[in-house]
Scaffold this active site. Structure first.
Site, PDB file in Angstrom:
ATOM      1  N   ALA A  60       4.928 -19.957  64.056  1.00 36.27           N
ATOM      2  CA  ALA A  60       4.103 -19.079  63.239  1.00 36.27           C
ATOM      3  C   ALA A  60       4.966 -17.890  62.835  1.00 36.27           C
ATOM      4  CB  ALA A  60       2.909 -18.617  64.067  1.00 36.27           C
ATOM      5  N   GLY A  99       4.279 -23.123  66.393  1.00 31.04           N
ATOM      6  CA  GLY A  99       3.363 -23.644  65.377  1.00 31.04           C
ATOM      7  C   GLY A  99       3.971 -24.806  64.607  1.00 31.04           C
ATOM      8  N   GLU A 102       3.378 -27.737  66.600  1.00 26.34           N
ATOM      9  CA  GLU A 102       1.936 -28.027  66.583  1.00 26.34           C
ATOM     10  C   GLU A 102       1.554 -28.795  65.316  1.00 26.34           C
ATOM     11  OE1 GLU A 102       0.939 -23.959  67.468  1.00 26.34           O
ATOM     12  OE2 GLU A 102      -0.077 -24.567  69.301  1.00 26.34           O
ATOM     13  N   GLU A 122       6.441 -19.906  72.798  1.00 28.60           N
ATOM     14  CA  GLU A 122       5.453 -18.812  72.735  1.00 28.60           C
ATOM     15  C   GLU A 122       5.426 -17.955  73.998  1.00 28.60           C
ATOM     16  OE1 GLU A 122       5.048 -21.766  71.535  1.00 28.60           O
ATOM     17  OE2 GLU A 122       3.802 -21.741  69.737  1.00 28.60           O
TER      18      GLU A 122
HETATM   19  C1  LIG Z   1     -11.564 -14.549  62.423  1.00 25.97           C
HETATM   20  C2  LIG Z   1     -10.337 -14.673  63.253  1.00 25.97           C
HETATM   21  C3  LIG Z   1     -10.079 -16.086  63.616  1.00 25.97           C
HETATM   22  C4  LIG Z   1      -8.753 -16.122  64.257  1.00 25.97           C
HETATM   23  C5  LIG Z   1      -8.326 -17.510  64.539  1.00 25.97           C
HETATM   24  C6  LIG Z   1      -6.918 -17.422  64.939  1.00 25.97           C
HETATM   25  C7  LIG Z   1      -6.361 -18.711  65.360  1.00 25.97           C
HETATM   26  C8  LIG Z   1      -4.893 -18.492  65.369  1.00 25.97           C
HETATM   27  C9  LIG Z   1      -4.187 -19.553  65.965  1.00 25.97           C
HETATM   28  C10 LIG Z   1      -2.722 -19.256  65.681  1.00 25.97           C
HETATM   29  C11 LIG Z   1      -1.962 -20.031  66.521  1.00 25.97           C
HETATM   30  C12 LIG Z   1      -0.471 -19.770  66.369  1.00 25.97           C
HETATM   31  C13 LIG Z   1       0.072 -20.461  67.484  1.00 25.97           C
HETATM   32  C14 LIG Z   1       1.471 -20.509  67.673  1.00 25.97           C
HETATM   33  O1  LIG Z   1       1.820 -21.570  68.034  1.00 25.97           O
HETATM   34  C15 LIG Z   1       2.304 -19.291  67.585  1.00 25.97           C
HETATM   35  C16 LIG Z   1       3.745 -19.459  67.278  1.00 25.97           C
HETATM   36  O2  LIG Z   1       4.233 -20.364  66.690  1.00 25.97           O
HETATM   37  S1  LIG Z   1       4.616 -18.144  67.813  1.00 25.97           S
HETATM   38  C17 LIG Z   1       6.252 -18.441  67.241  1.00 25.97           C
HETATM   39  C18 LIG Z   1       6.967 -19.451  68.021  1.00 25.97           C
HETATM   40  N1  LIG Z   1       8.326 -19.537  67.571  1.00 25.97           N
HETATM   41  C19 LIG Z   1       9.279 -18.778  68.056  1.00 25.97           C
HETATM   42  O3  LIG Z   1       9.081 -17.990  68.947  1.00 25.97           O
HETATM   43  C20 LIG Z   1      10.634 -18.978  67.443  1.00 25.97           C
HETATM   44  C21 LIG Z   1      11.339 -17.679  67.342  1.00 25.97           C
HETATM   45  N2  LIG Z   1      12.610 -17.820  66.676  1.00 25.97           N
HETATM   46  C22 LIG Z   1      13.718 -18.246  67.318  1.00 25.97           C
HETATM   47  O4  LIG Z   1      13.716 -18.586  68.470  1.00 25.97           O
HETATM   48  C23 LIG Z   1      14.979 -18.242  66.529  1.00 25.97           C
HETATM   49  O5  LIG Z   1      14.827 -17.352  65.470  1.00 25.97           O
HETATM   50  C24 LIG Z   1      15.377 -19.626  65.966  1.00 25.97           C
HETATM   51  C25 LIG Z   1      15.775 -20.547  67.137  1.00 25.97           C
HETATM   52  C26 LIG Z   1      14.224 -20.238  65.211  1.00 25.97           C
HETATM   53  C27 LIG Z   1      16.582 -19.458  65.008  1.00 25.97           C
HETATM   54  O6  LIG Z   1      17.602 -18.766  65.662  1.00 25.97           O
HETATM   55  P1  LIG Z   1      18.850 -18.179  64.832  1.00 25.97           P
HETATM   56  O7  LIG Z   1      19.347 -19.207  63.925  1.00 25.97           O
HETATM   57  O8  LIG Z   1      19.759 -17.584  65.844  1.00 25.97           O
HETATM   58  O9  LIG Z   1      18.247 -17.041  63.898  1.00 25.97           O
HETATM   59  P2  LIG Z   1      17.600 -15.646  64.291  1.00 25.97           P
HETATM   60  O10 LIG Z   1      16.938 -15.715  65.607  1.00 25.97           O
HETATM   61  O11 LIG Z   1      18.609 -14.568  64.086  1.00 25.97           O
HETATM   62  O12 LIG Z   1      16.436 -15.533  63.221  1.00 25.97           O
HETATM   63  C28 LIG Z   1      16.758 -15.393  61.833  1.00 25.97           C
HETATM   64  C29 LIG Z   1      15.730 -14.464  61.235  1.00 25.97           C
HETATM   65  O13 LIG Z   1      14.451 -15.104  61.267  1.00 25.97           O
HETATM   66  C30 LIG Z   1      13.509 -14.271  61.919  1.00 25.97           C
HETATM   67  N3  LIG Z   1      12.550 -15.133  62.621  1.00 25.97           N
HETATM   68  C31 LIG Z   1      12.849 -16.125  63.462  1.00 25.97           C
HETATM   69  N4  LIG Z   1      11.735 -16.726  63.898  1.00 25.97           N
HETATM   70  C32 LIG Z   1      10.712 -16.102  63.296  1.00 25.97           C
HETATM   71  C33 LIG Z   1       9.301 -16.266  63.332  1.00 25.97           C
HETATM   72  N5  LIG Z   1       8.720 -17.240  64.056  1.00 25.97           N
HETATM   73  N6  LIG Z   1       8.571 -15.437  62.583  1.00 25.97           N
HETATM   74  C34 LIG Z   1       9.126 -14.465  61.831  1.00 25.97           C
HETATM   75  N7  LIG Z   1      10.454 -14.257  61.754  1.00 25.97           N
HETATM   76  C35 LIG Z   1      11.234 -15.069  62.483  1.00 25.97           C
HETATM   77  C36 LIG Z   1      14.332 -13.420  62.854  1.00 25.97           C
HETATM   78  O14 LIG Z   1      13.650 -12.248  63.193  1.00 25.97           O
HETATM   79  C37 LIG Z   1      15.577 -13.181  62.027  1.00 25.97           C
HETATM   80  O15 LIG Z   1      15.318 -12.167  61.102  1.00 25.97           O
HETATM   81  P3  LIG Z   1      15.814 -10.676  61.351  1.00 25.97           P
HETATM   82  O16 LIG Z   1      15.503  -9.980  60.096  1.00 25.97           O
HETATM   83  O17 LIG Z   1      17.257 -10.759  61.720  1.00 25.97           O
HETATM   84  O18 LIG Z   1      14.999 -10.144  62.504  1.00 25.97           O
END
Ligand SMILES: CCCCCCCCCCCCCC(=O)CC(=O)SCCNC(=O)CCNC(=O)[C@H](O)C(C)(C)COP(=O)(O)OP(=O)(O)OC[C@H]1O[C@@H](n2cnc3c(N)ncnc32)[C@H](O)[C@@H]1OP(=O)(O)O
Ligand SMILES: NC(=O)C1=CN([C@@H]2O[C@H](COP(=O)(O)OP(=O)(O)OC[C@H]3O[C@@H](n4cnc5c(N)ncnc54)[C@H](O)[C@@H]3O)[C@@H](O)[C@H]2O)C=CC1
Length: 720
Positions: A60, A99, A102, A122
């Site tokens: 997400a 996500g 998922e 997460e």
């Molecule tokens: C009325 C109300 C009703 C409400 C209902 C609500 C229901 C809601 C349900 C929602 C459910 C959502 C559930 C869910 O599953 C949540 C998620 O998915 S949480 C996210 C999980 N993913 C992660 O944690 C991955 C995180 N990222 C990484 O580990 C690394 O970035 C990755 C391995 C992907 C890549 O690594 P690398 O190549 O080394 O690059 P960088 O780490 O430097 O990242 C590059 C750049 O991208 C940004 N970034 C990475 N991931 C994300 C992300 N998930 N979201 C946003 N941005 C991301 C990162 O910050 C870097 O940018 P910078 O500008 O340098 O910070």
């Protein structure tokens, strides 16, 4: 954000949201609309979800979590995928995480490119996979694997994912072509058995047993951290409840985590870590406009505790090192010691025997610095003595090639004073590793007034290459880490005022520090602090006695000096702030009544009236003094942004990540409240200048609009 095209009767939904194809609102809308459109199109036989660029969605969009979100939510998108009348295939490459995974689990089939990785990270953000990941994964893998994967956040390879039943096929070459080929082989088969919401958890009858065992482990491993336990509860629900109710439970647990302080801190930490790798110098140079040099060879001078550790970091990353000691005998000892440390890594499974041999092959010893003329970088790690370091830098300036970077591992000395003896001060910088250097992840890099952007870019890049988290500090006494750390000083004063060392350690450990400050002091040796204090006194022309209570108008505690005089040097002598059972080689600290007596005697001699001290006061005194110094550091431009400080604390002093760091913690308590308490302690303790309130903090509280934006935390809504 999602490109739609039809090829060979396949609707291809290509997700295009660089850099990691995060599932932002427009991606969710694109997927939902794309699946509905393809489902209604008679020319489409199957649907393929694929990521453009380097990855399938990696989760997400974490940035959206800090503002009110908008539908369609991920579960709605997911159910639209699962209930499509056409088979949906997720084609995974790069990192299919959170996500992203998922979405793949809502699809009917999953094909992974050979190098792909999948996982639910997460938990590292203080969350659980809230789009039914905790309900669906156990239906594919069984409970044990799901529990391990989700509570650890571990990414698994495509091969492992195939073994666990998460993916249906692993392919090489053109992913889209291979996915189409696979799809053709299963077209026409019934979709119902492929819908995970209709399947059961195969080992559901064992859930209580698995839950109890996993919970026991988690409580031991992640003391004080709540997300892993919530993950586990949700997985238990997947086995005990009908699908819909399990999904509701997951949603409730997810919302609780999302609105909690731990997830806020962990999400902040995710971005803070990335922000810390970006830097700006006062002269306009920055990480965006400065290119690093390539480091192909290095030298380390001084093979003591730090030099040996630094050499290990370099050779482990394939950088050949010349290690210099004062004489052949010391060199021999150091090389042998490095061999033992690497042997330990082999035993722990952190490296193979071959990797150890490769490391040792590129490590060369020398008993003189004359041999360093060709190296790209020198890191000096001799005793903390300015005169000695200057002598060495003066020689290096003559011996090394003009392009070589000359760096010092000094923990306190002014980089400008070291650079001043060289003809190329632009090539001089600090590279401050933390002990043990081959384990601790922080590299605090220091620039002086003449350090060039290329030098800064190179040491920041070197940190990354050797697996460290690099943070940049301007030179000053103690830099970011040591200058800010007031915990030890305040802890000693608290002991004089009424607390006991184990009371303070307990409070700090309950807060989340891995070890209390007095235990750390015993571990590193009471003599280390003693020598630093003696050196400081010598510089000021002062003699310290056991009755010294003020030094140059500043409050001073001689409690640790008393321990030193009693020969209680910590773990190594079996006695320090605590007692140790050396006969059984135990490192377990035991409360020692002799220490209590010593403290009470000390207080009596100095006529200090002891009083009851609350845990709240311990936290405030230890942390707010540190935070106050943090704001002074920001104000002086020693640290460029609060995120840099928090990352230094997380990786240099093991500050609990789920509290973000001292600056984030202060923002959560409320800066106004913190400021008021600092003013109160300043009034109470006028002889401790670390309580003199920071002007920047005062301004943030009274005139926030006048504070430059970089001095605010970017990734949180700081409370005033
Ligand atoms: C009325 C109300 C009703 C409400 C209902 C609500 C229901 C809601 C349900 C929602 C459910 C959502 C559930 C869910 O599953 C949540 C998620 O998915 S949480 C996210 C999980 N993913 C992660 O944690 C991955 C995180 N990222 C990484 O580990 C690394 O970035 C990755 C391995 C992907 C890549 O690594 P690398 O190549 O080394 O690059 P960088 O780490 O430097 O990242 C590059 C750049 O991208 C940004 N970034 C990475 N991931 C994300 C992300 N998930 N979201 C946003 N941005 C991301 C990162 O910050 C870097 O940018 P910078 O500008 O340098 O910070
Ligand atoms: N010990 C720690 O926890 C940390 C120390 N530092 C800094 O790292 C530096 C080194 O500290 P330690 O490794 O703890 O000291 P140490 O005493 O363990 O090692 C210093 C080594 O330098 C060698 N040495 C002295 N003069 C030399 C010369 N002219 N040529 C070659 N070798 C020489 C000594 O023989 C000794 O082996 C200091 O500046 C210290 O402030 C920085 C971070 C943490």
């Amino acid at each position: 954000m999602v490109d739609y095209r039809v090829e060979d009767q396949f609707a291809i939904l290509e997700i295009n949201n660089p850099p990691v194809n995060a599932l932002s609102l427009h991606v969710r809308e694109g997927l939902l609309n794309g699946v509905l459109r393809a489902s209604a199109d008679n020319n489409v036989k199957a649907i393929i979800l694929i990521g453009k660029g380097k990855t399938f969605p990696s989760g997400a969009d974490i940035k959206e979590f800090s503002r009110p979100g908008k539908a369609p939510w991920l579960p709605e998108v997911g159910h639209t995928i699962e209930s499509s009348n056409k088979p949906v295939f997720s084609a995974l490459h790069g990192t299919a995480l959170g996500g992203g995974l998922e979405i793949a689990l809502f699809s009917h089939y999953r094909i992974a490119e050979k190098t792909a990785k999948v996982g639910f990270p997460e938990v590292h953000l203080g969350l659980l996979p809230g789009a039914e990941g905790t309900i669906r994964l156990p239906r594919l893998t069984g409970l044990v694997i799901a529990m391990e994967m989700i509570t650890s956040g571990r990414q698994v390879s495509a091969k492992e994912a195939l073994k666990f039943g998460i993916v249906d096929k692993v392919v090489e070459g053109n992913l889209l072509k291979e996915t189409k080929a696979f799809a053709k082989s299963v077209l026409g088969q019934p979709l119902e058995p492929r819908k995970l919401s209709l399947c059961g958890v195969k080992d559901a009858d064992q859930v209580d047993k698995y839950y109890e065992a996993a919970l026991k482990e988690l409580l031991k491993k992640y003391r004080g951290v709540i997300a892993p336990v919530s993950c586990l509860k949700s997985i238990r629900g997947s086995a005990q409840l009908p699908y819909k109710e399990a999904a509701e439970l997951e949603r409730t647990l997810f919302s609780e985590l999302m609105s909690g302080a731990q997830s806020a801190a962990l999400r902040y930490s995710f971005f803070a870590e990335r922000a810390a790798s970006r830097w700006n110098l006062p002269n306009g140079a920055s990480s965006a406009n400065s290119k690093p040099l390539t480091i192909k060879s290095a030298a380390v001078i001084g093979a003591g505790t730090m030099g040996s550790g630094i050499a290990i970091c370099l050779i482990r990353s394939g950088i050949p090192v010349i290690l210099v000691e004062q004489n052949e005998k010391m060199l021999e000892n150091a090389l042998r010691n490095i061999g033992y440390i690497l042997q330990g890594s082999v035993k722990l499974g952190r490296m193979t025997v071959d990797q150890r041999s490769d490391c040792l092959r590129i490590l060369q010893g020398a008993a003189s610095i004359e041999k360093l003329k060709d190296v790209d970088i020198v890191i000096e790690a001799v005793y903390e003595n300015l005169k000695l370091k200057q002598e060495i830098f003066e020689k290096l300036d003559k011996i090394c090639k003009p392009t070589a970077l000359l760096c010092s591992n000094t923990s306190t000395l002014d980089i400008d004073l070291i650079a001043s003896v060289t003809s190329k001060p632009d090539r001089v910088a600090g590279t401050h590793f933390f002990a043990p250097a081959y384990i601790m992840k922080l590299l605090e890099n220091i620039y002086g007034s003449k350090t060039s952007p290329i030098t800064v870019a190179t040491i920041m890049d070197l940190g990354k290459k050797i697996g460290k988290i690099s943070v940049l500090s301007k030179t000053c006494d103690g830099f970011i880490a040591n200058r800010m750390n007031k915990i030890g000083t305040e802890a000693a004063f608290l002991v004089e005022e009424g607390a006991l060392p184990h009371d303070i350690d307990q409070v700090l450990e309950d807060f989340g520090m891995p070890m209390g400050v007095f235990k750390v002091s015993d571990l590193s040796g009471i003599d280390i602090g003693w020598s630093i204090r003696q050196e400081m006194a010598k510089k000021q022309g002062i003699t310290l006695t056991l009755e010294t209570h003020y030094v140059s108008g500043e409050r001073y505690s001689s409690l640790a000096d008393r321990l030193y005089n009693l020969g209680r040097l910590g773990l190594k002598t079996g006695k320090g702030w605590y007692r140790y059972n050396n006969a059984s080689n135990s490192r377990k600290p035991i409360i020692d009544p002799d220490v209590t007596d010593m403290i009470l005697n000390h207080c009596e001699k100095l006529r200090i009236k002891r009083r009851q001290i609350s845990p709240q006061e311990i936290i405030e005194r230890c942390l707010y003094a540190t935070v106050n110094e943090g704001f002074k550091i920001l104000e002086e431009g020693v640290a460029e942004k609060p995120e840099d400080i928090d990352i230094v604390w997380q990786y240099g002093f093991s500050f609990p990540r789920y509290r973000g760091g001292p600056m984030f913690y202060a923002s959560q308590v409320g800066l106004k409240k913190v400021y008021e308490r600092i003013c109160y302690y300043h009034e109470s303790f006028p002889y401790s200048k670390h309580w003199l309130p920071s002007d920047l903090l005062k301004k943030l509280v009274s005139h926030p609009n006048e504070v430059p934006i970089n001095l605010w935390m970017n990734y949180t809504n700081s409370k005033l």
